[in-house]
Design a protein around this motif. Structure first.
Motif, mmCIF file in Angstrom:
data_model
loop_
_atom_site.group_PDB
_atom_site.id
_atom_site.type_symbol
_atom_site.label_atom_id
_atom_site.label_comp_id
_atom_site.label_asym_id
_atom_site.label_seq_id
_atom_site.Cartn_x
_atom_site.Cartn_y
_atom_site.Cartn_z
ATOM 1 N N GLN A 19 34.153 65.184 76.083
ATOM 2 C CA GLN A 19 35.294 65.573 76.918
ATOM 3 C C GLN A 19 36.066 64.366 77.459
ATOM 4 O O GLN A 19 37.261 64.457 77.750
ATOM 5 N N ALA A 20 35.387 63.233 77.569
ATOM 6 C CA ALA A 20 36.043 62.014 78.045
ATOM 7 C C ALA A 20 36.890 61.361 76.959
ATOM 8 O O ALA A 20 37.632 60.414 77.252
ATOM 9 N N GLY A 21 36.768 61.842 75.727
ATOM 10 C CA GLY A 21 37.650 61.359 74.672
ATOM 11 C C GLY A 21 37.033 60.453 73.635
ATOM 12 O O GLY A 21 37.764 59.836 72.837
ATOM 13 N N ALA A 22 35.705 60.345 73.580
ATOM 14 C CA ALA A 22 35.079 59.506 72.550
ATOM 15 C C ALA A 22 35.373 60.051 71.163
ATOM 16 O O ALA A 22 35.490 61.257 70.962
ATOM 17 N N ASP A 23 35.470 59.143 70.202
ATOM 18 C CA ASP A 23 35.787 59.531 68.830
ATOM 19 C C ASP A 23 34.555 59.950 68.040
ATOM 20 O O ASP A 23 34.656 60.761 67.115
ATOM 21 N N SER A 24 33.400 59.394 68.367
ATOM 22 C CA SER A 24 32.156 59.795 67.713
ATOM 23 C C SER A 24 30.993 59.381 68.598
ATOM 24 O O SER A 24 31.151 58.595 69.544
ATOM 25 N N ASP A 41 14.053 60.717 81.148
ATOM 26 C CA ASP A 41 12.682 61.210 81.290
ATOM 27 C C ASP A 41 12.403 62.376 80.340
ATOM 28 O O ASP A 41 11.292 62.533 79.842
ATOM 29 N N ASP A 42 13.408 63.211 80.133
ATOM 30 C CA ASP A 42 13.246 64.391 79.276
ATOM 31 C C ASP A 42 14.583 64.707 78.620
ATOM 32 O O ASP A 42 15.551 63.945 78.761
ATOM 33 N N LYS A 43 14.647 65.840 77.914
ATOM 34 C CA LYS A 43 15.826 66.180 77.121
ATOM 35 C C LYS A 43 16.717 67.223 77.806
ATOM 36 O O LYS A 43 17.628 67.757 77.179
ATOM 37 N N SER A 44 16.473 67.472 79.072
ATOM 38 C CA SER A 44 17.159 68.578 79.743
ATOM 39 C C SER A 44 18.669 68.379 79.858
ATOM 40 O O SER A 44 19.425 69.351 79.940
ATOM 41 N N LEU A 45 19.133 67.127 79.869
ATOM 42 C CA LEU A 45 20.570 66.855 80.014
ATOM 43 C C LEU A 45 21.229 66.437 78.699
ATOM 44 O O LEU A 45 22.385 66.009 78.705
ATOM 45 N N ALA A 46 20.522 66.573 77.604
ATOM 46 C CA ALA A 46 21.036 66.067 76.326
ATOM 47 C C ALA A 46 22.388 66.670 75.968
ATOM 48 O O ALA A 46 23.338 65.958 75.621
ATOM 49 N N ILE A 47 22.498 67.995 76.041
ATOM 50 C CA ILE A 47 23.754 68.658 75.682
ATOM 51 C C ILE A 47 24.849 68.294 76.682
ATOM 52 O O ILE A 47 25.981 67.967 76.285
ATOM 53 N N GLU A 48 24.520 68.317 77.964
ATOM 54 C CA GLU A 48 25.519 68.010 78.992
ATOM 55 C C GLU A 48 26.030 66.569 78.849
ATOM 56 O O GLU A 48 27.234 66.304 79.017
ATOM 57 N N ASN A 49 25.132 65.646 78.535
ATOM 58 C CA ASN A 49 25.548 64.254 78.344
ATOM 59 C C ASN A 49 26.497 64.120 77.153
ATOM 60 O O ASN A 49 27.528 63.436 77.240
ATOM 61 N N ALA A 50 26.153 64.756 76.055
ATOM 62 C CA ALA A 50 27.006 64.689 74.867
ATOM 63 C C ALA A 50 28.361 65.336 75.135
ATOM 64 O O ALA A 50 29.409 64.823 74.698
ATOM 65 N N GLN A 51 28.357 66.442 75.850
ATOM 66 C CA GLN A 51 29.625 67.104 76.182
ATOM 67 C C GLN A 51 30.480 66.237 77.093
ATOM 68 O O GLN A 51 31.712 66.196 76.959
ATOM 69 N N ALA A 52 29.873 65.533 78.029
ATOM 70 C CA ALA A 52 30.619 64.638 78.912
ATOM 71 C C ALA A 52 31.287 63.529 78.115
ATOM 72 O O ALA A 52 32.455 63.181 78.349
ATOM 73 N N ILE A 53 30.548 62.974 77.158
ATOM 74 C CA ILE A 53 31.090 61.908 76.316
ATOM 75 C C ILE A 53 32.236 62.444 75.452
ATOM 76 O O ILE A 53 33.278 61.797 75.305
#
Length: 329
Positions: free
Chosen positions: A159-164, A145-157
């Motif tokens: 921290q979970a070990g994604a390569d890019s 709906d909005d961009k409020s979780l954008a940073i948290e979502n990227a950090q979750a990805i």
């Protein structure tokens, strides 16, 4: 700079991947998504969506292809990710960006951006299952709906070990309406260490350069822009001028008899009409061609039209048309 050909459901199939990678400029491709629900999918599903797996995961011109998975169950996604790798996929990509209502209703794609913990669980499970040496990547939007979780979502990805991480610079609600908010990608980049690929509203070389400037990313992903100008990746790299309309027409004609891995293009009339919808963004002739063929249902009739000389523009056939700028540039 890496340039990636984006996954586009119902548009960029293996035939289109082959054609665009032959034109050149792409480092790798991502497939249309494989929908994972509650089972390990049979091999035939992967071969159907990614026949390049029969060619060591490469397009005929040698460009690596990565299978994309979409779903919400970490364990089933992990099992299917292993299968994709075993079949020859050059890594696995996870879809957290699809805006389609039918997908989101079944808790797939962009709707997962409401739940950073869910993103972490999925990426973590897949990363643990996929052997080291094989990349696990993801694609997301700036939010639902909005961009409020954008940073948290990227950090979750991350921290979970994604390569890019590829980021489409709009929310699900914003869809594909210009502009793309490239500066928000820069904000995410400032709070993460994961390599980021910027995506959204890149139609020209100038758009690409502005996107890189505002997003603070060198790597980019092209989707609709590559369909509107088939050699956009080469233009961005400075290797070519934009294709002339006559060159584009030849691609449309070639597509009629295209065959790859024993599979000919299906639904040619509908696909050509669909492609013209993108091409008209950059080529005014595409609109008039669409009006000519829009009621045609037989491939041979469309081919006959394409084979006719374009006398109105014959004197310009070797010159690229003026390229239009777009909002978000």
């Amino acid at each position: 700079m890496k340039i990636v050909l984006a996954p586009m459901e119902g548009v960029v199939d293996h035939l289109m991947r082959d054609m665009l990678t032959q034109v050149g400029g792409f480092d790798h491709c991502v497939t249309e998504f494989v929908r994972v629900v509650d089972q390990l999918l049979p091999q035939k599903v992967y071969y159907r969506l990614c026949p390049e797996l029969r060619n060591q995961g490469l397009t005929p011109s040698g460009v690596p292809v990565k299978v994309q998975l979409l779903g919400q169950e970490p364990d089933w996604l992990a099992e299917n990710a292993v299968r994709a790798i075993e079949l020859g996929s050059h890594g696995v990509d996870l879809n957290f960006g699809c805006p389609a209502k039918t997908v989101n209703k079944s808790k797939g794609g962009a709707v997962l951006l409401k739940e950073p913990d869910a993103l972490y669980s999925i990426v973590s499970a897949v990363r643990k299952a996929v052997p080291q040496g094989h990349q696990v990547t993801a694609k997301m939007r700036l939010g639902f709906d909005d961009k409020s979780l954008a940073i948290e979502n990227a950090q979750a990805i991350e921290q979970a070990g994604a390569d890019s991480l590829a980021i489409h610079a709009r929310t699900k609600v914003e869809g594909y309406k210009p502009p793309a908010y490239w500066q928000h990608i820069a904000l995410i980049k400032a709070h993460t260490q994961i390599p980021i690929i910027a995506n959204g509203e890149i139609w020209t070389k100038a758009n690409a350069q502005q996107c890189q400037l505002e997003s603070h990313c060198q790597d980019i992903m092209l989707g609709r822009g590559a369909l509107a100008m088939p050699n956009l990746a080469q233009v961005i790299r400075g290797n070519q001028q934009p294709m002339s309309w006559q060159q584009v027409k030849q691609l449309l004609l070639d597509y009629s008899g295209y065959e790859i891995f024993g599979d000919k293009g299906r639904y040619y009339p509908n696909r050509i009409k669909q492609w013209l919808g993108y091409l008209k963004v950059q080529y005014s002739e595409a609109q008039s061609l669409f009006l000519t063929i829009r009621s045609m249902t037989r491939s041979e009739d469309i081919v006959a039209v394409l084979a006719q000389p374009d006398t109105e523009h014959a004197s310009e056939s070797n010159n690229p048309l003026p390229i239009r700028e777009h909002s978000g540039a």
